[in-house]
Design a protein around this motif. Structure first.
Motif, mmCIF file in Angstrom:
data_model
loop_
_atom_site.group_PDB
_atom_site.id
_atom_site.type_symbol
_atom_site.label_atom_id
_atom_site.label_comp_id
_atom_site.label_asym_id
_atom_site.label_seq_id
_atom_site.Cartn_x
_atom_site.Cartn_y
_atom_site.Cartn_z
ATOM 1 N N ILE A 17 -19.163 -36.076 7.225
ATOM 2 C CA ILE A 17 -18.563 -35.262 6.164
ATOM 3 C C ILE A 17 -19.637 -34.414 5.491
ATOM 4 C CG2 ILE A 17 -17.432 -35.327 3.906
ATOM 5 C CD1 ILE A 17 -16.085 -37.953 4.839
ATOM 6 N N GLU A 18 -20.754 -35.032 5.188
ATOM 7 C CA GLU A 18 -21.844 -34.322 4.521
ATOM 8 C C GLU A 18 -22.372 -33.180 5.392
ATOM 9 O OE1 GLU A 18 -24.432 -33.274 1.521
ATOM 10 O OE2 GLU A 18 -22.845 -34.767 1.408
ATOM 11 N N ALA A 19 -22.524 -33.435 6.686
ATOM 12 C CA ALA A 19 -23.009 -32.385 7.594
ATOM 13 C C ALA A 19 -22.029 -31.214 7.641
ATOM 14 C CB ALA A 19 -23.219 -32.960 8.993
ATOM 15 N N LEU A 20 -20.730 -31.511 7.703
ATOM 16 C CA LEU A 20 -19.735 -30.440 7.710
ATOM 17 C C LEU A 20 -19.742 -29.674 6.391
ATOM 18 C CD1 LEU A 20 -16.746 -32.211 9.485
ATOM 19 C CD2 LEU A 20 -18.187 -30.386 10.402
ATOM 20 N N PHE A 21 -19.871 -30.395 5.285
ATOM 21 C CA PHE A 21 -19.911 -29.748 3.973
ATOM 22 C C PHE A 21 -21.107 -28.791 3.885
ATOM 23 C CE2 PHE A 21 -21.120 -29.345 -0.449
ATOM 24 C CZ PHE A 21 -19.916 -29.107 -1.079
ATOM 25 N N ARG A 22 -22.264 -29.246 4.338
ATOM 26 C CA ARG A 22 -23.483 -28.416 4.304
ATOM 27 C C ARG A 22 -23.353 -27.204 5.221
ATOM 28 N NH1 ARG A 22 -25.297 -29.690 -0.135
ATOM 29 N NH2 ARG A 22 -25.776 -31.862 -0.461
ATOM 30 N N MET A 23 -22.655 -27.355 6.329
ATOM 31 C CA MET A 23 -22.504 -26.254 7.278
ATOM 32 C C MET A 23 -21.510 -25.210 6.744
ATOM 33 S SD MET A 23 -21.133 -26.354 11.237
ATOM 34 C CE MET A 23 -21.769 -27.983 11.427
ATOM 35 N N ILE A 24 -20.368 -25.652 6.252
ATOM 36 C CA ILE A 24 -19.300 -24.744 5.838
ATOM 37 C C ILE A 24 -19.547 -24.175 4.444
ATOM 38 C CG2 ILE A 24 -16.809 -24.560 5.408
ATOM 39 C CD1 ILE A 24 -17.652 -24.840 8.386
ATOM 40 N N LYS A 25 -20.082 -24.990 3.545
ATOM 41 C CA LYS A 25 -20.369 -24.566 2.167
ATOM 42 C C LYS A 25 -19.139 -23.973 1.475
ATOM 43 C CE LYS A 25 -25.121 -23.574 3.314
ATOM 44 N NZ LYS A 25 -25.742 -22.674 4.225
ATOM 45 N N GLN A 62 -13.231 -17.960 17.402
ATOM 46 C CA GLN A 62 -14.462 -17.275 17.785
ATOM 47 C C GLN A 62 -15.591 -18.279 17.861
ATOM 48 O OE1 GLN A 62 -15.556 -13.996 15.289
ATOM 49 N NE2 GLN A 62 -13.455 -13.335 15.012
ATOM 50 N N VAL A 63 -16.522 -18.037 18.755
ATOM 51 C CA VAL A 63 -17.721 -18.851 18.794
ATOM 52 C C VAL A 63 -18.609 -18.388 17.648
ATOM 53 C CG1 VAL A 63 -19.760 -19.474 20.139
ATOM 54 C CG2 VAL A 63 -17.545 -19.153 21.281
ATOM 55 N N VAL A 64 -19.009 -19.328 16.810
ATOM 56 C CA VAL A 64 -19.818 -18.998 15.638
ATOM 57 C C VAL A 64 -21.165 -19.698 15.775
ATOM 58 C CG1 VAL A 64 -19.969 -19.172 13.128
ATOM 59 C CG2 VAL A 64 -17.757 -18.809 14.206
ATOM 60 N N ARG A 65 -22.216 -18.963 15.586
ATOM 61 C CA ARG A 65 -23.553 -19.531 15.626
ATOM 62 C C ARG A 65 -23.940 -19.981 14.214
ATOM 63 N NH1 ARG A 65 -22.691 -16.672 19.633
ATOM 64 N NH2 ARG A 65 -23.762 -16.390 21.570
ATOM 65 N N ASP A 66 -24.922 -20.871 14.135
ATOM 66 C CA ASP A 66 -25.320 -21.434 12.843
ATOM 67 C C ASP A 66 -25.622 -20.370 11.794
ATOM 68 O OD1 ASP A 66 -24.997 -24.014 13.678
ATOM 69 O OD2 ASP A 66 -27.100 -24.300 14.221
ATOM 70 N N TYR A 67 -26.216 -19.289 12.205
ATOM 71 C CA TYR A 67 -26.613 -18.260 11.251
ATOM 72 C C TYR A 67 -25.492 -17.247 10.993
ATOM 73 C CZ TYR A 67 -27.438 -15.819 15.651
ATOM 74 O OH TYR A 67 -27.293 -15.275 16.894
ATOM 75 N N GLN A 68 -24.328 -17.414 11.613
ATOM 76 C CA GLN A 68 -23.233 -16.459 11.458
ATOM 77 C C GLN A 68 -21.991 -17.072 10.803
ATOM 78 O OE1 GLN A 68 -22.641 -15.407 15.555
ATOM 79 N NE2 GLN A 68 -23.645 -13.430 15.269
ATOM 80 N N ILE A 69 -22.113 -18.217 10.183
ATOM 81 C CA ILE A 69 -20.943 -18.878 9.610
ATOM 82 C C ILE A 69 -20.448 -18.052 8.426
ATOM 83 C CG2 ILE A 69 -20.091 -20.943 8.430
ATOM 84 C CD1 ILE A 69 -22.047 -22.546 10.146
ATOM 85 N N PRO A 70 -19.191 -17.638 8.465
ATOM 86 C CA PRO A 70 -18.651 -16.835 7.357
ATOM 87 C C PRO A 70 -18.474 -17.693 6.104
ATOM 88 C CG PRO A 70 -16.924 -17.332 8.943
ATOM 89 C CD PRO A 70 -18.199 -17.868 9.517
ATOM 90 N N GLU A 71 -18.201 -17.037 4.998
ATOM 91 C CA GLU A 71 -17.970 -17.753 3.751
ATOM 92 C C GLU A 71 -16.531 -18.253 3.701
ATOM 93 O OE1 GLU A 71 -19.003 -15.212 0.519
ATOM 94 O OE2 GLU A 71 -21.142 -15.492 0.835
ATOM 95 N N PHE A 72 -16.368 -19.449 3.171
ATOM 96 C CA PHE A 72 -15.051 -20.049 3.044
ATOM 97 C C PHE A 72 -14.823 -20.469 1.601
ATOM 98 C CE2 PHE A 72 -16.117 -20.807 7.482
ATOM 99 C CZ PHE A 72 -14.945 -20.431 8.120
ATOM 100 N N ASP A 73 -13.636 -20.168 1.084
ATOM 101 C CA ASP A 73 -13.267 -20.664 -0.239
ATOM 102 C C ASP A 73 -12.828 -22.118 -0.153
ATOM 103 O OD1 ASP A 73 -13.762 -18.275 -1.557
ATOM 104 O OD2 ASP A 73 -11.716 -17.546 -1.290
ATOM 105 N N ASN A 74 -11.972 -22.417 0.827
ATOM 106 C CA ASN A 74 -11.373 -23.743 0.937
ATOM 107 C C ASN A 74 -11.708 -24.365 2.282
ATOM 108 O OD1 ASN A 74 -10.053 -23.174 -1.546
ATOM 109 N ND2 ASN A 74 -8.440 -22.138 -0.430
ATOM 110 N N PHE A 75 -11.967 -25.651 2.261
ATOM 111 C CA PHE A 75 -12.272 -26.392 3.481
ATOM 112 C C PHE A 75 -11.366 -27.619 3.527
ATOM 113 C CE2 PHE A 75 -15.634 -29.069 5.856
ATOM 114 C CZ PHE A 75 -15.104 -28.721 7.079
#
Length: 174
Positions: free
Chosen positions: A68-76, A19-32
């Motif tokens: 890596i830091e940018a991805l970590f901040r985005m996915i949380k 799915q296309v996900v916008r910055d404000y619609q990123i779902p929560e993730f337990d594991n990355f």
């Protein structure tokens, strides 16, 4: 190395995966789980067609850490952050990679030759050789040490990194 047709198989069974996900619609993730090889390649030689492009190794490492830091901040991620660098490949994959490496070296020589024919004066620093992004090379050993330092530093100083288990699976893992 990847699993042939895995993405197709999983996306057919779980269509919500793509799915296309916008910055404000990123779902929560337990594991990355992060495959580092694509990041390493992108940050070390983003433009192979530019014969003038040079990037020192310390800057390559810095770009990898920023990504890596940018991805970590985005996915949380809430529980696990798993950074995986490819280990030693099976024999058949090594043969395939060898052909690709020879081809990429030839293409790099062609780019330099064409630039010299155009009269361009190339920088004196050597170009980054993407063939060193393979298990067992000195570059990968240095990168692994820098990644360990980066992860330890983030976990020691950043509360958001402290709340997750961070695993670095390096190039020496089979």
């Amino acid at each position: 190395m990847g699993v042939p047709k895995f993405y197709r198989w999983i996306s057919e069974r779980y269509p919500c995966l793509s799915q296309v996900v916008r910055d404000y619609q990123i779902p929560e993730f337990d594991n990355f789980y992060l495959d580092m090889n694509g990041i390493i390649h992108m940050c070390s030689h983003p433009n192979d067609d530019d014969p003038m492009f040079r990037l020192p190794e310390d800057q390559i490492f810095s770009e990898i850490f920023k990504y890596i830091e940018a991805l970590f901040r985005m996915i949380k991620p809430r529980k696990v952050m798993f950074l995986a660098v490819d280990g030693v490949a099976p024999r058949a994959k090594m043969n395939q990679q060898r052909g690709r490496r020879f081809r990429s070296a030839r293409e790099a020589e062609d780019v330099v030759r064409k630039a010299l024919q155009k009269g361009l004066v190339l920088p004196s620093e050597p170009r980054f050789d993407s063939n060193c992004i393979t298990p067992g090379t000195e570059f990968m050993a240095r990168l692994h040490e820098q990644l360990k330092y980066f992860v330890n530093q983030r976990v020691a100083t950043d509360p958001s990194w402290q709340s997750v288990d961070v695993v670095l699976s390096g190039q020496e893992v089979h």
